[in-house]
Write a protein that holds these residues in place. Structure first.
Motif, PDB file in Angstrom:
ATOM      1  N   GLN A  17     -10.861   2.109  -0.956  1.00  0.00           N
ATOM      2  CA  GLN A  17     -11.280   1.639   0.368  1.00  0.00           C
ATOM      3  C   GLN A  17     -10.363   0.509   0.834  1.00  0.00           C
ATOM      4  OE1 GLN A  17     -15.565   0.823   0.964  1.00  0.00           O
ATOM      5  NE2 GLN A  17     -15.899   1.798  -1.030  1.00  0.00           N
ATOM      6  N   ILE A  18     -10.128  -0.446  -0.070  1.00  0.00           N
ATOM      7  CA  ILE A  18      -9.264  -1.584   0.249  1.00  0.00           C
ATOM      8  C   ILE A  18      -7.846  -1.105   0.538  1.00  0.00           C
ATOM      9  CG2 ILE A  18      -8.230  -3.691  -0.673  1.00  0.00           C
ATOM     10  CD1 ILE A  18     -10.838  -4.119  -2.250  1.00  0.00           C
ATOM     11  N   LYS A  19      -7.361  -0.193  -0.290  1.00  0.00           N
ATOM     12  CA  LYS A  19      -6.000   0.318  -0.121  1.00  0.00           C
ATOM     13  C   LYS A  19      -5.845   1.031   1.220  1.00  0.00           C
ATOM     14  CE  LYS A  19      -2.404   2.760  -2.699  1.00  0.00           C
ATOM     15  NZ  LYS A  19      -2.087   3.516  -3.940  1.00  0.00           N
ATOM     16  N   THR A  42      -5.798  -6.726   9.000  1.00  0.00           N
ATOM     17  CA  THR A  42      -5.501  -8.098   8.586  1.00  0.00           C
ATOM     18  C   THR A  42      -6.504  -8.624   7.566  1.00  0.00           C
ATOM     19  OG1 THR A  42      -4.645  -8.470  10.824  1.00  0.00           O
ATOM     20  CG2 THR A  42      -4.956 -10.406   9.427  1.00  0.00           C
ATOM     21  N   TYR A  43      -7.801  -8.375   7.788  1.00  0.00           N
ATOM     22  CA  TYR A  43      -8.842  -8.884   6.894  1.00  0.00           C
ATOM     23  C   TYR A  43      -9.801  -7.756   6.515  1.00  0.00           C
ATOM     24  CZ  TYR A  43      -7.356 -13.464   8.662  1.00  0.00           C
ATOM     25  OH  TYR A  43      -6.618 -14.566   9.015  1.00  0.00           O
ATOM     26  N   THR A  44     -10.181  -7.727   5.238  1.00  0.00           N
ATOM     27  CA  THR A  44     -11.187  -6.777   4.760  1.00  0.00           C
ATOM     28  C   THR A  44     -12.392  -7.534   4.248  1.00  0.00           C
ATOM     29  OG1 THR A  44      -9.556  -5.083   4.162  1.00  0.00           O
ATOM     30  CG2 THR A  44     -11.710  -4.951   3.104  1.00  0.00           C
ATOM     31  N   ALA A  45     -13.555  -7.262   4.839  1.00  0.00           N
ATOM     32  CA  ALA A  45     -14.816  -7.862   4.387  1.00  0.00           C
ATOM     33  C   ALA A  45     -15.394  -6.987   3.279  1.00  0.00           C
ATOM     34  CB  ALA A  45     -15.793  -7.968   5.548  1.00  0.00           C
ATOM     35  N   ILE A  46     -15.512  -7.545   2.075  1.00  0.00           N
ATOM     36  CA  ILE A  46     -15.992  -6.793   0.910  1.00  0.00           C
ATOM     37  C   ILE A  46     -17.446  -7.177   0.637  1.00  0.00           C
ATOM     38  CG2 ILE A  46     -15.589  -6.248  -1.516  1.00  0.00           C
ATOM     39  CD1 ILE A  46     -12.679  -7.211  -1.111  1.00  0.00           C
TER      40      ILE A  46
END
Length: 326
Positions: A272-274, A282-286
Motif C-alpha cells: 500500500q505504501i509503495k 507526498t504524505y501517507t497516513a498509516i
C-alpha cells in the motif's frame, strides 16, 4: 530519449502507451497526470501574476489589451487544458512532444528598456522551472541568438541523456509606436512554453531522482495527491472500521481543497505504501488498531521517509498547513 519515454510509460498510474510507430508515439493520460497538468498551469498563472501585478496590467485578450491604451501591458490567452493524450514525434533520432497547449506571455515594454526586461524575465522563468522540480540545478539558459531586431534564448533541462528545450524567451524591437498618443517606441517580449513538454519534464525529473525504492519524486507543490492512506490490520472487522475512519478523514481533507487519494486497500501494508510512493504522494497516513483507541497514527513523509505521530482530531488543520492551504 527513447529509453526515457519507455520508462515514462511504466508509470501506469500516470501514463499508458496507446500506440507507437516509426514516426510517432501516442501516450494516454491517467487522472494523476491530468491533475499534474492543472497544477503546472495554475503555478504558471500565479508566477506571471506575481511578477507583473505591481508593474503593468496583464489582460486575457489581446484586443482588450490594445483597447486599454496602456503604455506598458501584457496579455495571455486563456487555455483549455482538457488533454487526454500526448503525441510524441520522432525526428532525426529525437523525440519531441507536440504541444497542443502553448502557454505564452506577451509583454509590450519601452524599446529602450527591452534588454533589461529580457534579462530579468530569463531569471524569472528559470527560477520558476527550478521551483517546481526536485532538481533545481537541472535548468540552464543557453547562449542568446540575435537577429537584426530580435533575440531569443532557450531554457534547457540538462538531463543525463541530453538537453531538452522547455521554454523560449524572445524579444522583438520592431520600432512600432504604442496605440496611444505616447510617441515612445515599444518592443515586445514573449515567454513561450508547451504544457505537455512541462508535464513530461516533471515526470522525467521524478524518474531520474527515483530512490532505490523506485518511488516517483515530485515537488510537493506539483504532486497530484498530497495525502493518501495505508491501513495496518489483518482483522477484517478492524480493517472495515479503519476504512470508514480513512474515508471520514478523506472527506475532511477534500473540504479544505487538499488533493488526496483514497486507495482500495486490497494490498498488504508495505505494498500500500509503495503504491502511494509510486504515485508521487507526498504524505501517507498509516492507520492501525491503536488509532481506533487513542486517535494517533503515523504520517510518512515521502521526501524524508520519516514518520511523525499525528492525532486524527487535528489532522485536517495540520494537513492544511503542510500543504500550504493557510
Amino acid at each position: 530519449m527513447k529509453t526515457e519515454i519507455q520508462k515514462l510509460t511504466s508509470l501506469a498510474k500516470f501514463l499508458n502507451l496507446k500506440h507507437s510507430v516509426i514516426t510517432k508515439t501516442v501516450i494516454s493520460l491517467e487522472q494523476p497526470s491530468k491533475i499534474l497538468l492543472q497544477n503546472i498551469y495554475t503555478s504558471w498563472l500565479k508566477s506571471i501574476y506575481s511578477k507583473t501585478v505591481q508593474h503593468f496590467p496583464v489582460y486575457l485578450d489581446k484586443d482588450e489589451a490594445l483597447k486599454s491604451q496602456k503604455f506598458c501591458y501584457g496579455f495571455i490567452k486563456p487555455q483549455s487544458i482538457d488533454i487526454d493524450e500526448i503525441l510524441i514525434e520522432h525526428r532525426n533520432n529525437e523525440y519531441e512532444p507536440k504541444n497542443r497547449v502553448d502557454l505564452k506571455l506577451h509583454l509590450v515594454v519601452p524599446q529602450q528598456d527591452v534588454m533589461q526586461y529580457f534579462i530579468q524575465w530569463q531569471r524569472y522563468r528559470k527560477y520558476w522551472w527550478s521551483s517546481i522540480t526536485t532538481t533545481p540545478s537541472l535548468f540552464s539558459i543557453n547562449d542568446m541568438k540575435q537577429g537584426a531586431e530580435s533575440a531569443d534564448v532557450n531554457i534547457i533541462a540538462n538531463f543525463n541523456w541530453g538537453p531538452q528545450t522547455v521554454e523560449t524567451i524572445s524579444i522583438n524591437s520592431n520600432g512600432l509606436n504604442n496605440n496611444n498618443n505616447n510617441k515612445t517606441k515599444t518592443s515586445s517580449l514573449t515567454c513561450d512554453m508547451g504544457l505537455e513538454t512541462a508535464l513530461l519534464t516533471l515526470l522525467l525529473d521524478g524518474i531520474s531522482n527515483a530512490t532505490k525504492e523506485e518511488y516517483l519524486r515530485l515537488h510537493n507543490r506539483m504532486a497530484p495527491y498530497k495525502i493518501s492512506f495505508a491501513l495496518d490490520s489483518e482483522d477484517e472487522k478492524i480493517l472495515s472500521t479503519l476504512k470508514q475512519l480513512a474515508r471520514l478523514i478523506f472527506h475532511k481533507l477534500s473540504s479544505k481543497e487538499i488533493s488526496s487519494w483514497f486507495p482500495t486497500f486490497t494490498l498488504p501494508l508495505q505494498l500500500q505504501i509503495k503504491e502511494n510512493l509510486h504515485m508521487g504522494v507526498t504524505y501517507t497516513a498509516i492507520l492501525n488498531e491503536n488509532t481506533l483507541s487513542n486517535g494517533i497514527f503515523h504520517l510518512l513523509n515521502s521526501n524524508t521517509m520519516l514518520k511523525e505521530q499525528v492525532h486524527v482530531a487535528d489532522f485536517d488543520t495540520y494537513a492544511a498547513l503542510l500543504c500550504g492551504k493557510y
